[in-house]
Design an enzyme around this catalytic site. Structure first.
Site, mmCIF file in Angstrom:
data_model
loop_
_atom_site.group_PDB
_atom_site.id
_atom_site.type_symbol
_atom_site.label_atom_id
_atom_site.label_comp_id
_atom_site.label_asym_id
_atom_site.label_seq_id
_atom_site.Cartn_x
_atom_site.Cartn_y
_atom_site.Cartn_z
ATOM 1 N N GLN A 75 -7.500 15.031 3.850
ATOM 2 C CA GLN A 75 -6.932 14.299 2.722
ATOM 3 C C GLN A 75 -7.912 14.294 1.540
ATOM 4 O OE1 GLN A 75 -6.089 9.820 3.021
ATOM 5 N NE2 GLN A 75 -4.086 10.768 2.951
ATOM 6 N N PHE A 111 0.845 -1.191 0.000
ATOM 7 C CA PHE A 111 0.000 0.000 0.000
ATOM 8 C C PHE A 111 0.881 1.242 0.000
ATOM 9 C CE2 PHE A 111 -4.266 1.635 0.640
ATOM 10 C CZ PHE A 111 -5.047 0.559 0.297
ATOM 11 N N GLU A 145 -7.276 5.547 -9.439
ATOM 12 C CA GLU A 145 -6.153 6.069 -10.218
ATOM 13 C C GLU A 145 -5.840 5.177 -11.418
ATOM 14 O OE1 GLU A 145 -3.699 8.537 -7.196
ATOM 15 O OE2 GLU A 145 -2.604 6.715 -7.655
ATOM 16 N N ARG A 151 -0.781 12.500 -6.693
ATOM 17 C CA ARG A 151 -2.133 12.935 -6.331
ATOM 18 C C ARG A 151 -2.241 14.416 -6.002
ATOM 19 N NH1 ARG A 151 -4.860 8.262 -2.523
ATOM 20 N NH2 ARG A 151 -4.969 6.704 -4.172
ATOM 21 N N LEU A 182 -15.503 7.221 -5.391
ATOM 22 C CA LEU A 182 -14.132 7.223 -5.874
ATOM 23 C C LEU A 182 -13.980 6.553 -7.247
ATOM 24 C CD1 LEU A 182 -11.936 8.433 -4.128
ATOM 25 C CD2 LEU A 182 -11.166 6.114 -3.626
ATOM 26 N N ARG A 202 -2.423 11.169 6.364
ATOM 27 C CA ARG A 202 -2.547 9.774 6.798
ATOM 28 C C ARG A 202 -2.110 8.810 5.703
ATOM 29 N NH1 ARG A 202 -6.584 5.646 6.076
ATOM 30 N NH2 ARG A 202 -7.858 7.068 4.830
ATOM 31 N N HIS A 241 -8.652 13.044 -2.613
ATOM 32 C CA HIS A 241 -8.320 12.141 -3.709
ATOM 33 C C HIS A 241 -8.693 12.873 -4.993
ATOM 34 C CE1 HIS A 241 -8.289 8.691 -6.311
ATOM 35 N NE2 HIS A 241 -7.758 7.978 -5.339
ATOM 36 N N HIS A 289 -11.645 13.069 1.525
ATOM 37 C CA HIS A 289 -11.636 11.648 1.848
ATOM 38 C C HIS A 289 -11.495 11.363 3.341
ATOM 39 C CE1 HIS A 289 -11.206 7.471 0.826
ATOM 40 N NE2 HIS A 289 -9.986 7.373 1.317
HETATM 41 C C1 LIG Z 1 -14.861 5.119 0.914
HETATM 42 C C2 LIG Z 1 -13.830 4.986 2.013
HETATM 43 C C3 LIG Z 1 -12.850 4.003 1.929
HETATM 44 C C4 LIG Z 1 -11.897 3.869 2.954
HETATM 45 N N1 LIG Z 1 -10.950 2.881 2.869
HETATM 46 C C5 LIG Z 1 -10.065 2.720 3.898
HETATM 47 C C6 LIG Z 1 -9.132 1.632 3.898
HETATM 48 O O1 LIG Z 1 -9.113 0.791 3.000
HETATM 49 N N2 LIG Z 1 -8.265 1.523 4.946
HETATM 50 C C7 LIG Z 1 -8.259 2.410 5.989
HETATM 51 O O2 LIG Z 1 -7.459 2.253 6.911
HETATM 52 N N3 LIG Z 1 -9.141 3.440 6.005
HETATM 53 C C8 LIG Z 1 -10.046 3.605 5.002
HETATM 54 N N4 LIG Z 1 -10.941 4.636 5.058
HETATM 55 C C9 LIG Z 1 -11.015 5.449 6.296
HETATM 56 C C10 LIG Z 1 -11.721 4.658 7.401
HETATM 57 O O3 LIG Z 1 -12.620 3.750 6.837
HETATM 58 C C11 LIG Z 1 -12.475 5.555 8.392
HETATM 59 O O4 LIG Z 1 -11.616 6.561 8.849
HETATM 60 C C12 LIG Z 1 -12.966 4.753 9.594
HETATM 61 O O5 LIG Z 1 -13.708 3.651 9.173
HETATM 62 C C13 LIG Z 1 -13.797 5.587 10.579
HETATM 63 O O6 LIG Z 1 -14.236 4.725 11.622
HETATM 64 P P1 LIG Z 1 -14.886 5.287 12.955
HETATM 65 O O7 LIG Z 1 -15.161 4.116 13.844
HETATM 66 O O8 LIG Z 1 -14.080 6.383 13.486
HETATM 67 O O9 LIG Z 1 -16.267 5.921 12.481
HETATM 68 P P2 LIG Z 1 -17.424 5.401 11.497
HETATM 69 O O10 LIG Z 1 -17.206 4.047 10.994
HETATM 70 O O11 LIG Z 1 -17.643 6.488 10.524
HETATM 71 O O12 LIG Z 1 -18.672 5.329 12.483
HETATM 72 C C14 LIG Z 1 -19.222 6.481 13.099
HETATM 73 C C15 LIG Z 1 -20.358 6.046 13.994
HETATM 74 O O13 LIG Z 1 -20.816 7.151 14.750
HETATM 75 C C16 LIG Z 1 -22.221 7.190 14.749
HETATM 76 N N5 LIG Z 1 -22.620 8.578 14.983
HETATM 77 C C17 LIG Z 1 -22.108 9.696 14.442
HETATM 78 N N6 LIG Z 1 -22.726 10.779 14.932
HETATM 79 C C18 LIG Z 1 -23.634 10.340 15.826
HETATM 80 C C19 LIG Z 1 -24.599 10.972 16.658
HETATM 81 N N7 LIG Z 1 -24.753 12.291 16.697
HETATM 82 N N8 LIG Z 1 -25.398 10.186 17.434
HETATM 83 C C20 LIG Z 1 -25.277 8.852 17.399
HETATM 84 N N9 LIG Z 1 -24.387 8.199 16.633
HETATM 85 C C21 LIG Z 1 -23.587 8.946 15.857
HETATM 86 C C22 LIG Z 1 -22.599 6.634 13.396
HETATM 87 O O14 LIG Z 1 -23.927 6.161 13.417
HETATM 88 C C23 LIG Z 1 -21.568 5.505 13.258
HETATM 89 O O15 LIG Z 1 -22.030 4.365 13.938
HETATM 90 C C24 LIG Z 1 -11.915 4.763 4.058
HETATM 91 C C25 LIG Z 1 -12.896 5.736 4.137
HETATM 92 C C26 LIG Z 1 -13.833 5.862 3.131
HETATM 93 C C27 LIG Z 1 -14.859 6.945 3.278
#
Ligand SMILES: Cc1cc2nc3c(=O)[nH]c(=O)nc-3n(C[C@H](O)[C@H](O)[C@H](O)COP(=O)(O)OP(=O)(O)OC[C@H]3O[C@@H](n4cnc5c(N)ncnc54)[C@H](O)[C@@H]3O)c2cc1C
Length: 590
Positions: free
Chosen positions: A240, A119, A255, A286, A252, A393, A242, A353
């Site tokens: 960040q 990666f 690339e 990028r 997305l 990141r 993309h 992103h």
């Molecule tokens: C399309 C995409 C692809 C990605 N691919 C990768 C990857 O391959 N590898 C990698 O390391 N990272 C990747 N990332 C980044 C990574 O996935 C995220 O940073 C990470 O999953 C965030 O996890 P989290 O637990 O912090 O929050 P999230 O998984 O976003 O969960 C947030 C939670 O908070 C809850 N919530 C929010 N506000 C409230 C509220 N007011 N009241 C009650 N509940 C609330 C939501 O319901 C949810 O349950 C990617 C991100 C995206 C968008």
């Protein structure tokens, strides 16, 4: 307004990877644990992660956590705290194996070990060559992870409150955190969740931008709630991007499209990358491509009625090549842009992103206000800033962050809760009234601004004034515009005033969180007069004194934005790891 009350040992807001990893530790310790989520847990944005989760398992070739640490510090452009980075990289193999034992269906090597792929930015031997460090379950790693964690929580009797919106943090006069107040979407009723320890794991806020790969629910609620409760937000200028997200949709486009010969064109059909990067053209790195795209848009050469995107053209490629090599991209284009890329170019725009900044914590997951721990309050995942990602990141380090800091915050909470007396302190009525007043304002406002239009104005302002490439004048104008839009946000009007499943009200309340994130970003970005990582300014160019525009003498420090008076303060970066030598400062080049 009638307010019910529930009490728990621990309350967690957010059921993504971070919240659910912490919940496992708490519930398995026998503590009464509540997890509140806006959506069903396995619909959290973690489900969208594809590529993998990093850990120096060395399953296919030699690897070491100190190499991982080096890459992460370098990736952060030296803004990451080295104690937290050491902690994360050292813990990585253990938390990934734990996840495997929870039932995570990783892909396998021929010997049956966890499959790992290379990666971006992850190298062997302190930057030598790419190494296989990303542990993956096909291209659905986040999906597999979230389901494994959810099932483990069901087994541990974690209590889920699904489709509830946390509204505000509740604090005692001495500053300690007492829980949250939340609204049940189905009924519109409001409940106080009192707990000895509260964790925010509310994910990112990519929806402050017009074009984002983030889910619609990623509205920075935890960050907004923390800001309203007087807690500073750290390093919010770093986002960040993309280069190629579908314009308007944000999904997305890999690339690999440009790898197959795709060309970026402006409104007059010109292949503009030839001017910016004569050799690499559309395949420049990028940040270079994103910067060029934004320049075209800002100078009036963008496409579409609002001149707000450019075109990614693959119509000159053989249809067979597209169908064989880029079938997924064709499907995304048809579904999200309404164009078949065999016949017409795809509208694309640099797409937000990931949020590098957030609620400041130490590596134990404890929230800190300039070094002072706030008792009873914890944060983990994308809403938190530990800070391991610094100014940029590395891919796969976020899923790792969720596991490591979800776990460490859960452990810190168990320790804290066990030392607390059984009786819970009283929650000051004033704290509850503040949250109720916000809901009441939304319920009764007349003659105010439209929520969708106000949100759009904010998103366009963020996209144009604090995007990939930042211009001094645009940032200054952006500050004025965002502060203006904030006034409208505080006066939004909803036409539907009903109680049951009123999504209009939810969106109005979410917008009040988004605007806090937008303000923090714009003000912090305007103030940081250097280029570092994802923050690139025209008035901080690459010079011999400041390679890449980075100014360590003045800016090797974390920004802290306080909502009160829009105050900015700064705190030093921790360059001292826990047990190993510091990764010495140098110019970042790949
Ligand atoms: C399309 C995409 C692809 C990605 N691919 C990768 C990857 O391959 N590898 C990698 O390391 N990272 C990747 N990332 C980044 C990574 O996935 C995220 O940073 C990470 O999953 C965030 O996890 P989290 O637990 O912090 O929050 P999230 O998984 O976003 O969960 C947030 C939670 O908070 C809850 N919530 C929010 N506000 C409230 C509220 N007011 N009241 C009650 N509940 C609330 C939501 O319901 C949810 O349950 C990617 C991100 C995206 C968008």
């Amino acid at each position: 307004m009638k307010v019910a009350k529930r009490t728990f040992d621990a309350v967690i807001v957010g059921a993504g990877g971070a919240g659910m990893r912490a919940a496992v530790t708490l519930a398995e310790s026998g503590l009464k644990t509540a997890v509140i989520s806006k959506v069903f847990p396995t619909r959290s944005h973690t489900v969208a992660a594809q590529g993998g989760v990093s850990a120096s398992l060395g399953n296919s070739e030699p690897d070491h956590w100190t190499w991982h640490m080096y890459d992460t510090v370098k990736g952060s452009d030296w803004l990451g705290d080295q104690d937290a980075i050491e902690f994360m990289c050292k813990q990585a193999p253990q938390v990934v194996v734990e996840l495997e034992h929870y039932g995570m269906p990783f892909d396998r090597t021929d010997e049956g070990k966890i499959y790992q792929r290379p990666f971006g930015g992850h190298m062997s031997n302190f930057g030598e060559k790419p190494v296989r460090r990303a542990c993956a379950a096909a291209d659905r790693t986040g999906h597999a992870m979230l389901h494994a964690l959810y099932q483990r929580n069901v087994r541990a009797n974690t209590q889920f409150f699904v489709e509830w919106l946390a509204l505000d943090l509740l604090r005692a006069p001495d500053g300690r955190v007492l829980g949250v107040i939340a609204l049940e979407m189905e009924t519109g009723e409001i409940t106080v969740f009192q707990a000895k320890a509260t964790l925010f794991a509310t994910g990112g806020a990519g929806r402050i931008y017009y074009s984002s790969t983030n889910a619609f629910i990623n509205t920075g609620d935890g960050v907004g709630m923390a800001a309203r409760a007087g807690i500073p937000l750290e390093d919010m200028e770093f986002w960040q991007f993309h280069p190629t997200g579908v314009a308007g949709a944000g999904v997305l486009i890999t690339e690999g499209v440009r790898g197959e010969g795709g060309i970026l064109r402006n409104a007059s059909g010109e292949r503009f990358m030839e001017r910016y990067a004569p050799n690499a053209k559309d395949l420049a790195s990028r940040d270079v491509v994103s910067r060029a795209m934004v320049t075209e848009i800002n100078e009036g050469r963008g496409c579409g009625p609002a001149q707000d995107h450019v075109m990614l053209d693959i119509t000159h490629l053989d249809a067979d090549v597209i169908n064989k090599r880029l079938p997924g991209i064709r499907e995304i284009s048809i579904q999200f842009a309404g164009v078949d890329p065999i016949k017409a170019p795809i509208p694309v725009v640099p797409t937000c992103h990931y949020q590098m900044g957030g609620i400041p914590t130490n590596y134990h997951g404890e929230v800190v206000d300039y070094g002072n721990v706030i008792p009873g309050f914890y944060a983990a995942g994308e809403c938190a800033c530990a800070s391991v990602h610094g100014a940029n990141r590395l891919g796969t380090n976020s899923l790792l962050d969720l596991l490591v800091f979800g776990k460490s915050s859960g452990e810190s909470m168990v320790d804290f809760i066990r030392k607390e007396p059984a009786a819970l302190p009283e929650i000051p009525q004033g704290e509850i009234d503040k949250a109720l007043a916000r809901v009441n304002r939304v319920n009764t406002q007349t003659g105010g601004a439209d929520v969708a239009q106000t949100r759009l104005a904010m998103q366009r302002t963020m996209q144009n004034h604090a995007g990939v490439f930042r211009f001094k004048d645009m940032l200054q104008q952006g500050v004025d515009k965002i502060l203006d839009i904030e006034k409208q946000v505080q006066q939004t009007e909803i036409k539907d005033k009903s109680q049951v499943w009123n999504t209009a009200r939810i969106e109005a309340l979410e917008l009040e969180n988004l605007i806090e994130v937008a303000k923090a970003t714009m003000l912090s970005a305007n103030a940081r007069t250097e280029s570092r990582g994802a923050h690139v300014r025209d008035d901080a160019p690459d010079t011999p004194e400041h390679p890449n525009g980075r100014d360590d003498q003045n800016w090797l420090k974390h920004s802290l934005w306080y909502r009160d008076g829009n105050r900015l303060e700064y705190k030093p970066v921790n360059l001292n790891p826990l047990t190993v030598q510091s990764v010495a400062l140098k110019t970042r080049a790949y």
